[in-house]
Structure formats: C-alpha cells, structure tokens
Scaffold this motif. Structure first.
Motif, PDB file in Angstrom:
ATOM      1  N   ALA A  95      -4.065 -14.232  -1.716  1.00  0.00           N
ATOM      2  CA  ALA A  95      -3.254 -13.279  -2.430  1.00  0.00           C
ATOM      3  C   ALA A  95      -3.565 -11.828  -2.055  1.00  0.00           C
ATOM      4  CB  ALA A  95      -3.114 -13.733  -3.865  1.00  0.00           C
ATOM      5  N   LEU A  96      -4.134 -11.609  -1.003  1.00  0.00           N
ATOM      6  CA  LEU A  96      -4.500 -10.307  -0.556  1.00  0.00           C
ATOM      7  C   LEU A  96      -3.220  -9.387  -0.355  1.00  0.00           C
ATOM      8  CD1 LEU A  96      -7.395 -10.870   1.759  1.00  0.00           C
ATOM      9  CD2 LEU A  96      -7.592  -9.962  -0.523  1.00  0.00           C
ATOM     10  N   THR A  97      -3.043  -8.201  -0.792  1.00  0.00           N
ATOM     11  CA  THR A  97      -1.935  -7.337  -0.345  1.00  0.00           C
ATOM     12  C   THR A  97      -2.502  -6.536   0.868  1.00  0.00           C
ATOM     13  OG1 THR A  97      -1.239  -7.101  -2.606  1.00  0.00           O
ATOM     14  CG2 THR A  97      -0.369  -5.342  -0.947  1.00  0.00           C
ATOM     15  N   THR A  98      -1.701  -6.765   1.999  1.00  0.00           N
ATOM     16  CA  THR A  98      -1.989  -6.002   3.252  1.00  0.00           C
ATOM     17  C   THR A  98      -1.103  -4.889   3.596  1.00  0.00           C
ATOM     18  OG1 THR A  98      -3.050  -7.929   4.063  1.00  0.00           O
ATOM     19  CG2 THR A  98      -2.558  -6.280   5.511  1.00  0.00           C
ATOM     20  N   PHE A  99      -1.519  -3.779   4.064  1.00  0.00           N
ATOM     21  CA  PHE A  99      -0.769  -2.670   4.419  1.00  0.00           C
ATOM     22  C   PHE A  99      -1.592  -1.720   5.571  1.00  0.00           C
ATOM     23  CE2 PHE A  99      -2.909  -1.283   0.641  1.00  0.00           C
ATOM     24  CZ  PHE A  99      -3.242  -0.080   1.018  1.00  0.00           C
ATOM     25  N   GLU A 100      -0.799  -0.963   6.157  1.00  0.00           N
ATOM     26  CA  GLU A 100      -1.520  -0.219   7.171  1.00  0.00           C
ATOM     27  C   GLU A 100      -1.485   1.490   6.877  1.00  0.00           C
ATOM     28  OE1 GLU A 100      -2.417  -1.358  10.310  1.00  0.00           O
ATOM     29  OE2 GLU A 100      -1.724  -3.346   9.427  1.00  0.00           O
ATOM     30  N   VAL A 101      -2.763   1.813   7.332  1.00  0.00           N
ATOM     31  CA  VAL A 101      -3.065   3.244   7.052  1.00  0.00           C
ATOM     32  C   VAL A 101      -3.557   3.996   8.322  1.00  0.00           C
ATOM     33  CG1 VAL A 101      -4.678   4.928   5.664  1.00  0.00           C
ATOM     34  CG2 VAL A 101      -3.838   2.455   4.751  1.00  0.00           C
ATOM     35  N   ASP A 102      -2.757   5.294   8.591  1.00  0.00           N
ATOM     36  CA  ASP A 102      -2.795   5.953   9.832  1.00  0.00           C
ATOM     37  C   ASP A 102      -4.350   6.475   9.779  1.00  0.00           C
ATOM     38  OD1 ASP A 102      -0.263   5.661  10.452  1.00  0.00           O
ATOM     39  OD2 ASP A 102       0.243   7.781   9.743  1.00  0.00           O
TER      40      ASP A 102
END
Length: 310
Positions: A95-102
């Motif tokens: 259930a990890l929430t994944t997103f990108e960070v510059d």
C-alpha cells in the motif's frame, strides 16, 4: 564504507530525520533538523527534502527513498491511506504511496494503520508502523507488546508477526495541557521526574482503579502542594506518574512483558512505572525505523532480497 542501499526518512510533526543505510540497516550517515511538518511554510516540503538529502543522491546516485510519519497525514505532504489491522509488513508494503520529487527521484510513502475494534471508536497511527516492523526483525520476535510513549502513546499488540491492533493514550498531550494551562501547574516548580513524587503518582494511579478515578485524583496535584505534602519540585513528577500509571492500569495485562520505544529519558520513566506496577519491560532497539524501511522496500520489490537486518 558499505554501499548505500536506501534513504530512510522519518518525518514527524516537530522533527525531520533521515538516514543513509546499507543492506544490513547499518547507518552510514544521518541528518536531523527541527523542520517537522508544522514548521514547513507554504507546503515547501520538496525544498526541505532537497536541502536535507539531495547531497547523498548527488554523491551516491539514485537510491530508493522510503518515508514515514506525519508527513503522510492530511496535514502533511501527500496523504497516504491507512491500512486496516490486522496487518503484516507485506500488507503495508503493498500500500505504499509513490510520487516523484525533482532532484530526489521516486519517493515511497509508508501508509499509516487504522484499527476498528468492534463496538469502539476507531484508532490510527502514523510512523510507528515502520518502527514496529523493523523492531520485529531486529528482535526476531513474532509475538510482543510494543509501547511507544509520547504525546500520543501507543500500545501495540503483535501476534504471529501480524499487528493485530493497538490503542492510543493521550498521556503526553494531557500532561502538557494540565501543567501549562490549568491551575494544577500554578504551584509547580521545575523538578526531576526521577524523584519520589513520580512513584507516588504511579501508586496513586494504582489505587485509583478501585475508587475515585483519575478525574478525582488529578485535583490531588493541587492539594498535595497546598498542604505542603509534596514539595513544589515534586508536583510535576507526581502528575506525570499519575497519568503514566493510569495509562498502564488501562492498557497493561497482568504478567505482561512490554518493549518500550522512545527517548532515553521517557523510556526510563515508563520503565520505572512498569517496575513499580509489577510489569517486566525491555528497551526497544535503536533506529528500528531504518530496519523497517528496508524490510518494506524489499517486500515492495525495490531492493534485492538476499540481505536483511541482522
């Protein structure tokens, strides 16, 4: 120097902590700042993260970044949905929430847990779940009661490697509110919670289970000071003992052994209360959140599975 495998970020309400770890959860470098979520202005969470850990990525190349704590709450950066108890580490990893960070790359946010005991209000935690998972691995235990003292103290039950449930006690927050914002604090002077007043408060909590109750006993913080039956320097410790003792009387079970996680001072205080009330206790391992992040990263397929916390 071992090869870095992971950046583990523990981002709470008041503090930011990050660890550069190898495959065995050895900490190769770490950083800490008071830039918890409440100190970040205009939701500039990405700027804070870059300032704290971008140097590690520049030096070592792209690394998986695991993040847990209140940063995943509704007041944080990205809200991570709760996973319902009973839950194991694989349920949490799925259930990890994944997103990108510059400037950072992909960030994996650990979900919190919720508990819905039948006939009772819901309960929630955020951040402790990563520490619990890591502690189970480091201690090689599948059955335990973990206590996380603090503003909102958590008592967590582990059975067969599964987090089956937990209960929250607002002990730390109530202590601060009563001491700083009610008449109970007017007679207090700075003191040491290791003195006798603390244990007197714990014993009062034990007696309160048979009559009177906490709401009645709290006023004794004032009257013991008024009649000089406790020195002003002991009153704060007495209040702390009364509240922590009441927490134990509500949460602990006869003959139970508990593992306590927290700062050295707070862990010692809870351990002192446990001993006074006849409960065995152990100190939780340091930096278990790093071991938890590594275990979750492997379960999510972000790292090789040939190594593990030892």
């Amino acid at each position: 120097m071992s090869k870095p495998h992971l950046i583990a970020v523990d981002w709470g309400t008041t503090n930011f902590r990050a660890y550069l770890a190898d495959a065995d959860s050895t900490i190769l470098a770490q950083t800490e700042s008071p830039r918890g979520i409440l100190a970040v202005q205009n939701a500039a969470f990405a700027d804070v993260m870059r300032a704290e850990i971008a140097g590690w990525i520049s030096a070592h190349g792209p690394l998986p970044v695991m993040m847990s704590g209140m940063i995943g709450s509704r007041q944080g950066w990205v809200e991570a949905p709760y996973v319902r108890c009973p839950a194991g580490f694989r349920d949490i990893a799925a259930a990890l929430t994944t997103f990108e960070v510059d400037g950072i790359g992909t960030v994996h946010l650990v979900p919190g847990l919720d508990h819905m005991p039948q006939g009772e209000p819901p309960d929630v935690m955020r951040g402790e779940e990563a520490q619990i998972i890591g502690a189970m691995a480091l201690l090689s235990t599948q059955n335990a009661t973990f206590v996380h003292p603090g503003t909102h103290s958590k008592w967590v039950t582990i059975a067969d490697g599964i987090i089956t449930g937990f209960a929250t006690y607002m002990t730390g927050e109530v202590f601060g509110a009563l001491k700083n914002h009610t008449i109970l604090g007017r007679l207090m002077k700075d003191g040491d919670h290791r003195r006798a007043g603390f244990l007197q408060g714990v014993e009062a909590a034990r007696r309160g289970t048979s009559g009177g109750g906490l709401l009645h006993q709290l006023f004794s913080v004032r009257t013991l000071g008024l009649f000089e039956m406790l020195p002003a320097e002991e009153l704060s410790g007495y209040l702390s003992g009364l509240l922590i003792g009441s927490e134990f009387m509500a949460a602990a079970k006869p003959g139970q052994s508990i593992t306590i996680f927290g700062s050295a001072e707070l862990t010692d205080r809870y351990g002192k209360a446990a001993e006074a009330l006849g409960f065995a206790w152990h100190r939780g391992p340091d930096h278990s959140v790093v071991a938890g992040h590594l275990l979750l990263a492997r379960a999510a397929g972000l790292l090789e599975v040939s190594h593990g916390p030892r």
